[in-house]
Design a protein around this motif. Sequence first.
Motif, PDB file in Angstrom:
ATOM      1  N   UNK A   1      29.824  -8.706  -2.652  1.00 23.49           N
ATOM      2  CA  UNK A   1      28.579  -9.178  -2.680  1.00 23.49           C
ATOM      3  C   UNK A   1      27.723  -7.957  -2.397  1.00 23.49           C
ATOM      4  N   UNK A   2      28.116  -6.989  -1.813  1.00 24.79           N
ATOM      5  CA  UNK A   2      27.619  -5.839  -1.604  1.00 24.79           C
ATOM      6  C   UNK A   2      27.556  -4.799  -2.814  1.00 24.79           C
ATOM      7  N   UNK A   3      28.351  -5.015  -3.586  1.00 27.32           N
ATOM      8  CA  UNK A   3      28.443  -3.875  -4.643  1.00 27.32           C
ATOM      9  C   UNK A   3      27.366  -4.250  -5.618  1.00 27.32           C
ATOM     10  N   UNK A   4      27.085  -3.400  -6.442  1.00 29.34           N
ATOM     11  CA  UNK A   4      25.765  -3.233  -7.373  1.00 29.34           C
ATOM     12  C   UNK A   4      26.516  -4.044  -8.818  1.00 29.34           C
ATOM     13  N   UNK A   5      25.594  -4.720  -9.316  1.00 28.50           N
ATOM     14  CA  UNK A   5      25.950  -5.239 -10.451  1.00 28.50           C
ATOM     15  C   UNK A   5      25.913  -4.372 -11.739  1.00 28.50           C
ATOM     16  N   UNK A   6      26.904  -4.629 -12.691  1.00 25.87           N
ATOM     17  CA  UNK A   6      27.066  -3.326 -13.816  1.00 25.87           C
ATOM     18  C   UNK A   6      25.757  -3.392 -14.487  1.00 25.87           C
ATOM     19  N   UNK A   7      25.502  -2.134 -14.945  1.00 26.15           N
ATOM     20  CA  UNK A   7      24.469  -2.103 -15.925  1.00 26.15           C
ATOM     21  C   UNK A   7      24.767  -2.610 -17.168  1.00 26.15           C
ATOM     22  N   UNK A   8      23.834  -3.190 -17.752  1.00 26.44           N
ATOM     23  CA  UNK A   8      24.126  -3.609 -19.291  1.00 26.44           C
ATOM     24  C   UNK A   8      24.332  -2.243 -20.007  1.00 26.44           C
ATOM     25  N   UNK A   9      25.468  -2.433 -20.849  1.00 23.89           N
ATOM     26  CA  UNK A   9      25.817  -1.519 -21.679  1.00 23.89           C
ATOM     27  C   UNK A   9      25.410  -1.848 -23.032  1.00 23.89           C
TER      28      UNK A   9
END
Length: 54
Positions: free
Chosen positions: A11-19
């Motif tokens: 939950x603490x990790x960032x969401x991946x940016x859209x590629x």
Amino acid sequence: MLIKLDTSVFRLSRHKAETVKKTVTPLTRDQWITADRIVMAAMFIATIAGAILF
């Protein structure tokens, strides 16, 4: 024995940016020839190195 991981880390990790989807373009004849020459040279060098080592 299986250990259940603590999911609060996720939950603490960032969401991946859209590629951006990359479109695949086929190689041209010149690109195939260049790639083939590189592979053949690498195999030739590996054969010589193998003959020296063994």
